[in-house]
Design an enzyme around this catalytic site. Sequence first.
Site, PDB file in Angstrom:
ATOM      1  N   CYS A   1       0.816  -1.228   0.000  1.00 52.88           N
ATOM      2  CA  CYS A   1       0.000   0.000   0.000  1.00 52.88           C
ATOM      3  C   CYS A   1       0.843   1.269   0.000  1.00 52.88           C
ATOM      4  CB  CYS A   1      -0.939   0.003   1.200  1.00 52.88           C
ATOM      5  SG  CYS A   1      -2.029  -1.403   1.183  1.00 52.88           S
TER       6      CYS A   1
ATOM      7  N   HIS B   1      -3.980   7.051   1.062  1.00 49.44           N
ATOM      8  CA  HIS B   1      -4.161   5.711   0.498  1.00 49.44           C
ATOM      9  C   HIS B   1      -5.562   5.241   0.869  1.00 49.44           C
ATOM     10  CE1 HIS B   1      -4.069   1.508  -0.149  1.00 49.44           C
ATOM     11  NE2 HIS B   1      -3.958   1.204   1.135  1.00 49.44           N
TER      12      HIS B   1
ATOM     13  N   ASN C   1      -9.965  -0.951  -2.201  1.00 43.65           N
ATOM     14  CA  ASN C   1      -8.548  -0.685  -1.945  1.00 43.65           C
ATOM     15  C   ASN C   1      -7.729  -1.273  -3.092  1.00 43.65           C
ATOM     16  OD1 ASN C   1      -5.895  -0.744  -1.051  1.00 43.65           O
ATOM     17  ND2 ASN C   1      -6.383  -1.416   1.025  1.00 43.65           N
TER      18      ASN C   1
HETATM   19  O1  UT7 Z   1      -4.445  -1.218   2.713  1.00 36.93           O
HETATM   20  C1  UT7 Z   1      -3.766  -1.976   3.655  1.00 36.93           C
HETATM   21  C2  UT7 Z   1      -4.125  -1.533   4.987  1.00 36.93           C
HETATM   22  N1  UT7 Z   1      -5.368  -2.117   5.383  1.00 36.93           N
HETATM   23  C3  UT7 Z   1      -6.125  -1.500   6.261  1.00 36.93           C
HETATM   24  O2  UT7 Z   1      -5.817  -0.404   6.649  1.00 36.93           O
HETATM   25  C4  UT7 Z   1      -7.338  -2.210   6.778  1.00 36.93           C
HETATM   26  C5  UT7 Z   1      -7.522  -1.914   8.235  1.00 36.93           C
HETATM   27  N2  UT7 Z   1      -8.604  -2.695   8.846  1.00 36.93           N
HETATM   28  C6  UT7 Z   1      -9.906  -2.514   8.513  1.00 36.93           C
HETATM   29  O3  UT7 Z   1     -10.214  -1.743   7.633  1.00 36.93           O
HETATM   30  C7  UT7 Z   1     -10.945  -3.271   9.295  1.00 36.93           C
HETATM   31  O4  UT7 Z   1     -10.324  -3.948  10.357  1.00 36.93           O
HETATM   32  C8  UT7 Z   1     -11.750  -4.295   8.429  1.00 36.93           C
HETATM   33  C9  UT7 Z   1     -12.674  -3.543   7.493  1.00 36.93           C
HETATM   34  C10 UT7 Z   1     -10.825  -5.180   7.654  1.00 36.93           C
HETATM   35  C11 UT7 Z   1     -12.614  -5.177   9.313  1.00 36.93           C
HETATM   36  O5  UT7 Z   1     -13.470  -4.395  10.094  1.00 36.93           O
HETATM   37  P1  UT7 Z   1     -13.565  -4.642  11.671  1.00 36.93           P
HETATM   38  O6  UT7 Z   1     -14.559  -3.685  12.161  1.00 36.93           O
HETATM   39  O7  UT7 Z   1     -12.178  -4.563  12.233  1.00 36.93           O
HETATM   40  O8  UT7 Z   1     -14.166  -6.097  11.751  1.00 36.93           O
HETATM   41  P2  UT7 Z   1     -13.548  -7.412  12.446  1.00 36.93           P
HETATM   42  O9  UT7 Z   1     -12.425  -7.944  11.646  1.00 36.93           O
HETATM   43  O10 UT7 Z   1     -13.333  -7.127  13.885  1.00 36.93           O
HETATM   44  O11 UT7 Z   1     -14.769  -8.389  12.321  1.00 36.93           O
HETATM   45  C12 UT7 Z   1     -16.014  -8.131  12.984  1.00 36.93           C
HETATM   46  C13 UT7 Z   1     -16.999  -9.216  12.596  1.00 36.93           C
HETATM   47  C14 UT7 Z   1     -16.459 -10.626  12.757  1.00 36.93           C
HETATM   48  O12 UT7 Z   1     -17.512 -11.437  13.215  1.00 36.93           O
HETATM   49  P3  UT7 Z   1     -17.643 -11.808  14.787  1.00 36.93           P
HETATM   50  O13 UT7 Z   1     -16.376 -12.507  15.140  1.00 36.93           O
HETATM   51  O14 UT7 Z   1     -17.810 -10.483  15.482  1.00 36.93           O
HETATM   52  O15 UT7 Z   1     -18.851 -12.666  14.815  1.00 36.93           O
HETATM   53  C15 UT7 Z   1     -16.091 -11.036  11.361  1.00 36.93           C
HETATM   54  O16 UT7 Z   1     -16.152 -12.438  11.157  1.00 36.93           O
HETATM   55  O17 UT7 Z   1     -17.359  -9.097  11.210  1.00 36.93           O
HETATM   56  C16 UT7 Z   1     -17.171 -10.356  10.561  1.00 36.93           C
HETATM   57  N3  UT7 Z   1     -16.813 -10.113   9.183  1.00 36.93           N
HETATM   58  C17 UT7 Z   1     -17.704  -9.930   8.196  1.00 36.93           C
HETATM   59  N4  UT7 Z   1     -19.058  -9.947   8.207  1.00 36.93           N
HETATM   60  C18 UT7 Z   1     -19.665  -9.724   7.034  1.00 36.93           C
HETATM   61  C19 UT7 Z   1     -15.552  -9.971   8.649  1.00 36.93           C
HETATM   62  N5  UT7 Z   1     -15.657  -9.713   7.345  1.00 36.93           N
HETATM   63  C20 UT7 Z   1     -16.972  -9.683   7.037  1.00 36.93           C
HETATM   64  C21 UT7 Z   1     -17.672  -9.453   5.848  1.00 36.93           C
HETATM   65  N6  UT7 Z   1     -19.019  -9.482   5.883  1.00 36.93           N
HETATM   66  N7  UT7 Z   1     -17.051  -9.190   4.680  1.00 36.93           N
END
Ligand code: UT7
Length: 335
Positions: free
Chosen positions: A115, A262, A292
């Site tokens: 990135c 980014h 992204n």
């Molecule tokens: O470009 C490189 C740099 N990347 C970044 O900067 C990304 C940084 N991180 C993020 O943007 C966020 O952490 C994400 C968008 C990737 C994820 O969001 P989050 O709010 O951190 O969600 P999480 O990973 O804590 O997951 C929350 C819940 C989980 O379910 P449980 O365990 O709470 O039941 C996941 O399994 O959301 C679930 N989940 C989804 N649900 C529906 C994860 N992905 C999905 C999905 N659809 N696509």
Amino acid sequence: MYNSRISGLGMYVPENIVSNDDLSKIMDTSNEWIVERTGIKERRHIKKGDGNSTAKMGVKAAKIAIERSGINKDEIDLIIFATLSPDYYFPGGGVLVQEQLQIKTCPAMDIRNQCSGFIYSIATADQFIKSGMYKNILVIGSENHSGGLDFSTRGRAVSVIFGDGAGAAIISREEDPEKGILSSHLYSEGKFAEELTLIGPNTNRWVNKIIKSNDPDDVSYYPYMNGQLVFKNAVVRFTEVIMEGLNKNGLSPEQIDMLIPHQANLRISQFVQKKFGLSDDKVYNNIQKYGNTTAGSIPIALTEAWQDGKIKSGDLIVLAAFGSGFTWGSTIIRW
Ligand code: UT7
């Protein structure tokens, strides 16, 4: 000593639009979840048979940038190609671009900083120009993510975020020391290498070993991201590295005319915007349309902002990125 400036910009995204609802049909996700957590509404994916690849998208973006810069392709002294999704394991995409643009023997190199790839590339180009070695450098950031993502529910936390596309810039010699790229600031922290990674196949475990192991839990050939850890580090590092760039040039956040972060997550961009007290018209986001696109994201956003007339001569432009490595950086530009 010379300065350098961006003399031409171009972008290309595949025509195939994939909406959140399209993804909901093939994995357990929803438009609501994706929009709420990331801001993304749709992204572009290469379609089989559409003639695209990482290098080919880069070439399409590059041709536009070259034309807009007013130089001839044979005036390009160096090609710098940033990607995490190259056409080949080796050689890099730079030489493929060179061949497709039919440029004879200028040097071509690849930057592997995910990135932050475009920021690292622009910083590298800037140094080659400041030293007087080169006059015109083609910098490309391009990604074909869709070719290597896990589109089952298992991979949903990563696959809904990434999209395909390319952006390109011509960096040219600038005689006015007050104009152009003022400074770049680069960092990495390898202790987090495995928090956002695609481990295999690699030289310790080549494809045949992964296949032979026949282990259904071995998904090391798909990207892994510790989303929350990446998010927490991103907001801190973005803020630090932008502030460092401003301080270095005796500038303050109120003087920013356009911040192009980014495009990793709209929530990250909004956090940074708030931190610096910037109004909506001073931050450019297009993650809603493209997801992204990693090394492609800044040059695509910069090109769009410029095309939309949001960047004018004399403006203070700030570019900043954070991603896998971890790596991060900023570039401060007087347009
Ligand atoms: O470009 C490189 C740099 N990347 C970044 O900067 C990304 C940084 N991180 C993020 O943007 C966020 O952490 C994400 C968008 C990737 C994820 O969001 P989050 O709010 O951190 O969600 P999480 O990973 O804590 O997951 C929350 C819940 C989980 O379910 P449980 O365990 O709470 O039941 C996941 O399994 O959301 C679930 N989940 C989804 N649900 C529906 C994860 N992905 C999905 C999905 N659809 N696509």
